[in-house]
Design a protein around this motif. Structure first.
Motif, PDB file in Angstrom:
ATOM      1  N   SER A  45      40.897  42.812  51.748  1.00 53.41           N
ATOM      2  CA  SER A  45      39.599  42.689  51.075  1.00 53.41           C
ATOM      3  C   SER A  45      39.655  41.771  49.854  1.00 53.41           C
ATOM      4  CB  SER A  45      39.080  44.063  50.660  1.00 53.41           C
ATOM      5  OG  SER A  45      39.994  44.676  49.760  1.00 53.41           O
ATOM      6  N   VAL A  46      40.847  41.442  49.375  1.00 47.52           N
ATOM      7  CA  VAL A  46      40.969  40.559  48.205  1.00 47.52           C
ATOM      8  C   VAL A  46      40.816  39.111  48.643  1.00 47.52           C
ATOM      9  CG1 VAL A  46      42.484  39.753  46.346  1.00 47.52           C
ATOM     10  CG2 VAL A  46      42.415  42.186  46.923  1.00 47.52           C
ATOM     11  N   ASN A  47      39.834  38.426  48.040  1.00 51.41           N
ATOM     12  CA  ASN A  47      39.543  37.036  48.388  1.00 51.41           C
ATOM     13  C   ASN A  47      40.210  36.031  47.465  1.00 51.41           C
ATOM     14  OD1 ASN A  47      36.619  38.640  48.494  1.00 51.41           O
ATOM     15  ND2 ASN A  47      37.201  37.649  50.406  1.00 51.41           N
ATOM     16  N   LEU A  48      40.442  36.430  46.222  1.00 50.46           N
ATOM     17  CA  LEU A  48      40.827  35.478  45.181  1.00 50.46           C
ATOM     18  C   LEU A  48      41.745  36.184  44.193  1.00 50.46           C
ATOM     19  CD1 LEU A  48      40.189  32.687  43.814  1.00 50.46           C
ATOM     20  CD2 LEU A  48      38.126  33.725  42.920  1.00 50.46           C
ATOM     21  N   ILE A  49      42.789  35.488  43.763  1.00 45.37           N
ATOM     22  CA  ILE A  49      43.699  36.057  42.764  1.00 45.37           C
ATOM     23  C   ILE A  49      43.433  35.398  41.420  1.00 45.37           C
ATOM     24  CG2 ILE A  49      46.103  36.351  42.062  1.00 45.37           C
ATOM     25  CD1 ILE A  49      46.827  36.560  45.013  1.00 45.37           C
ATOM     26  N   ARG A  50      43.230  36.232  40.405  1.00 45.03           N
ATOM     27  CA  ARG A  50      43.018  35.742  39.049  1.00 45.03           C
ATOM     28  C   ARG A  50      44.176  36.189  38.196  1.00 45.03           C
ATOM     29  NH1 ARG A  50      42.850  39.081  34.760  1.00 45.03           N
ATOM     30  NH2 ARG A  50      40.914  38.403  33.895  1.00 45.03           N
ATOM     31  N   ALA A  51      44.527  35.355  37.231  1.00 46.06           N
ATOM     32  CA  ALA A  51      45.629  35.699  36.341  1.00 46.06           C
ATOM     33  C   ALA A  51      45.445  34.979  35.018  1.00 46.06           C
ATOM     34  CB  ALA A  51      46.960  35.308  36.977  1.00 46.06           C
ATOM     35  N   GLY A  52      45.658  35.705  33.940  1.00 47.67           N
ATOM     36  CA  GLY A  52      45.541  35.139  32.602  1.00 47.67           C
ATOM     37  C   GLY A  52      46.812  34.410  32.193  1.00 47.67           C
ATOM     38  N   ILE A  53      46.697  33.116  32.025  1.00 48.12           N
ATOM     39  CA  ILE A  53      47.823  32.278  31.605  1.00 48.12           C
ATOM     40  C   ILE A  53      47.793  32.101  30.076  1.00 48.12           C
ATOM     41  CG2 ILE A  53      48.847  29.974  31.792  1.00 48.12           C
ATOM     42  CD1 ILE A  53      49.082  31.676  34.348  1.00 48.12           C
TER      43      ILE A  53
END
Length: 168
Positions: A45-53
């Motif tokens: 179900s996860v479409n996109l990975i976000r991460a704080g750089i």
């Protein structure tokens, strides 16, 4: 097994399904990031990975992100998993580095959205790009300020814009 890459632009143009974004708020190490991504990639179900750089903090001397090194890890993980990745940008330098590493989408945080000068600088640095940009509402309930951010970004030629309402 690599999965088919989610097409963010098509979703923005015709959102027929729920968009599920997951990932670490803050990338603190290559191992932590890779371990997290490898667990997330198997959740269909996860479409996109976000991460704080980059992690702006209220007070100095706290961890303020891994910076450009994290973009290298992000690009490697995107190539390995086939997943699209996004990160927060707050300055034109962040935009340049993210675009150079071919990050799939960007988001603008609530603190940056609250500053029209910063939004204009980001809009200017994004001119000529077709990267999707997600914009969080400002921390204080100010709909005109949030709409103004979209107007500035749209005026620079960006057409893939998404609103993120994070609450007030």
């Amino acid at each position: 097994m690599m999965r088919a890459k989610f097409d963010i632009r098509s979703w923005i143009e015709n959102p027929k399904e729920l968009l599920v974004i997951a990932g670490p708020c803050s990338v603190e190490s290559e191992t932590q990031f890779a371990d997290t991504v490898m667990q997330i990639k198997d959740i269909q179900s996860v479409n996109l990975i976000r991460a704080g750089i980059w992690k702006p903090r209220t007070r100095p001397n706290g961890f303020e992100g891994i910076g450009e090194e994290g973009l290298k890890w992000m690009r490697h993980l995107a190539d390995t998993t086939g997943m699209p990745f996004m990160t927060e940008v707050a300055t034109p330098q962040h935009v340049e580095q993210a675009l150079n590493h071919k990050i799939d989408a960007l988001w603008i945080g609530a603190r940056t959205t609250a500053n029209p000068f910063s939004i204009q600088e980001l809009a200017d640095s994004l001119r000529g790009s077709d990267i999707p940009v997600f914009v969080k509402n400002p921390i204080a309930a100010d709909l005109k300020l949030w709409i103004g951010a979209f107007e500035r970004l749209s005026s620079s030629g960006l057409k893939y814009l998404v609103a993120i309402h994070r609450g007030f």
